[in-house]
Design a protein around this motif. Structure first.
Motif, PDB file in Angstrom:
ATOM      1  N   LYS A 117      -4.148  -4.485  -3.024  1.00 43.11           N
ATOM      2  CA  LYS A 117      -4.859  -3.173  -2.586  1.00 43.11           C
ATOM      3  C   LYS A 117      -4.488  -2.320  -3.242  1.00 43.11           C
TER       4      LYS A 117
ATOM      5  N   GLY B  19      -2.503   0.966  -4.366  1.00 44.72           N
ATOM      6  CA  GLY B  19      -1.184   1.735  -4.110  1.00 44.72           C
ATOM      7  C   GLY B  19      -0.296   0.504  -3.645  1.00 44.72           C
ATOM      8  N   ARG B  20      -0.609  -0.750  -3.554  1.00 46.08           N
ATOM      9  CA  ARG B  20       0.447  -1.765  -3.214  1.00 46.08           C
ATOM     10  C   ARG B  20       1.651  -1.781  -4.025  1.00 46.08           C
ATOM     11  N   VAL B  21       2.998  -1.625  -3.544  1.00 46.70           N
ATOM     12  CA  VAL B  21       4.126  -1.979  -4.338  1.00 46.70           C
ATOM     13  C   VAL B  21       5.117  -3.060  -3.984  1.00 46.70           C
TER      14      VAL B  21
END
Lengths: 319, 319
Positions: free
Chosen positions: A177, A179-181
């Protein structure tokens, strides 16, 4: 004279081979590790780091990187960043800041632009082809997990003056997704380093690695006198078993580590390739395979077939 | 029957008092801690959390939050997020995800919108006034540090069924660079929790806290048999001394912790207020003051003057 360089995955080979000589002189800024990771970021055929990295579910390449100076505890990191040619260079620059040393998203991009870091469209034609094929496969089989490809490059370096660094760079989970970190830009989870003890860096399912601060745990074990040959596998086994018990599953976890004397070790709950060299050993690719209880590891050099197959998978037809 | 609730800063008082009763029944989802933190996020006069939080250097409010379930090790987090009314609710929701459990920036905002989280302009009139005054002061005195105000709310809860949670929420450093992230959304640094051991959460200069995985370190000390009365202060002192030695400075660090039996402790290298209650003690505000060597803490209830002054500073004329 002690020096050593270790990196995750076979992709670290050329870059470590090229840069290990820098560790034979004092390298107090970590140029060897930053050069080595930049090399991989620039290499278009590694599909999980830098240019050519696989995109998120909206076909944007979002990059994460982390850098730690083992002398000073300085940490710099970026996450969810587009269009920065060498995330690792930005992470190192941020490590010099007393404030604002971890930047994400648009803010990090603006910082990079203002401060003269090279800007580049990081989405390669080949990455688009991978994306389009995945979308097609997901349409044909909606049961398929969209997620794979989280082969972060992580390295630890030790120079002759006992300067140690740990660093990571990744495009993260393919089809993530926006912005996934994961764990990669997170000190303690993706990387950790104390020059008077040793350093470690992790790769695998970031969501699970960051539940356990696994790189920090390895350095703690070294501090407590456990050998670097044993510490990473102990950490992986203990946390793998704990997560399976408490959560019901545990994703892939692999860790590489160096101690302050240039000895090395790895830990993994899956087949895992890595690259290491030091004052006594030439830079080599190895493959680590754990037994089913994760109590021991078989470490061997890859066969010619394995190497050819690896190369073919990266450069050959996308399927 | 054991239960306990601890939170950073005086601002935790009303919300813990209001929600501690939820811990007298099993609370396996962490409703008590999420409600308590949401209360602070909604309260307009706390200028470092949620609505009313102080903006970054471009006058945008960017929010971070983290949530950890001590039974399952599930972690959810967001960072650098605008316009989400209750960051902590989003962090908890993300903790249920196997993938994509840490989201930053625009991606996190899109996720919030798509999944029905309340969207709100988080910049209050009062925060704008603080910002404008700071800009004026910086113009008058360019030597002034722009940075202050990093009073993260962090809490740890224990219910009668031994469910433990740790959680944080913050608008981060006032006048930070866009995209700046501190320790608050970072598992191991800003918060950590294992129901069979205990939990901890930190506040202070995030850039320094995340160099040491300090919340994780506290939980490790508890695991190794050190009392929760001693563990947080030991961690603060050890890391404060280490950073001063290796880096030449150490920012403000304060930590609150609970063990699995509802005992509590704190650690700090500066004057620090906190709130705690458990099965034996009513919810109270305390102030902790360390001695100069950080080897001991004086913990006392605040005076009437202190409380009035605190309130006046939050609600009174901005100067």
């Amino acid at each position: 004279m002690k020096y050593a360089f270790i990196g995750t995955w076979r992709m670290s080979f050329e870059s470590i081979k090229e840069n290990i000589n820098l560790l034979k002189k004092p390298d107090p800024k970590g140029n060897a590790i930053v050069n080595a990771i930049s090399y991989i970021e620039d290499f278009p055929y590694y599909k999980s780091v830098g240019y050519g990295g696989l995109p998120n579910e909206e076909c944007d390449v979002e990059l994460d990187a982390g850098f730690m100076n083992g002398n000073t505890f300085q940490v710099g990191a970026i996450a969810g960043v587009k269009n920065v040619k060498n995330p690792i260079k930005l992470a190192r620059e941020l490590s010099y800041s007393k404030f604002n040393s971890f930047l994400v998203g648009k803010g990090a991009e603006e910082y990079a632009k203002k401060n003269g870091f090279e800007i580049k469209d990081m989405l390669s034609e080949r990455a688009i082809q991978h994306y389009e094929l995945k979308i097609k496969k997901l349409k044909e089989n909606p049961q398929l997990s969209p997620y794979d490809g989280h082969d972060t490059v992580g390295m630890v370096s030790l120079d002759v003056a006992n300067n140690m660094f740990a660093a990571t760079s990744t495009s993260g989970l393919f089809m993530k997704k926006p912005g996934r970190v994961g764990d990669s830009p997170i000190a303690g989870s993706g990387f950790y380093c104390v020059s008077s003890i040793g350093g470690a860096t992790a790769t695998g399912l970031g969501e699970d690695i960051l539940k356990g601060c696994l790189s920090f745990q390895v350095v703690e074990k070294l501090k407590n006198g456990i050998s670097v040959k044993d510490a990473p596998q102990q950490v992986v086994k203990e946390f793998n078993d704990l997560l399976n018990l408490k959560l019901g599953y545990c994703g892939a976890i692999s860790i590489v580590a160096l101690d302050k004397d240039g000895n090395w070790g790895v830990g993994t709950n899956c087949e895992f390739s890595f690259v290491v060299g030091n004052q006594n050993e030439d830079v080599e690719i190895y493959i680590a395979k754990p037994n089913s209880e994760l109590t021991s590891l078989q470490i061997e050099k890859p066969s010619k077939e394995w190497l050819e197959n690896y190369d073919k998978k990266r450069r050959g037809t996308i399927e």
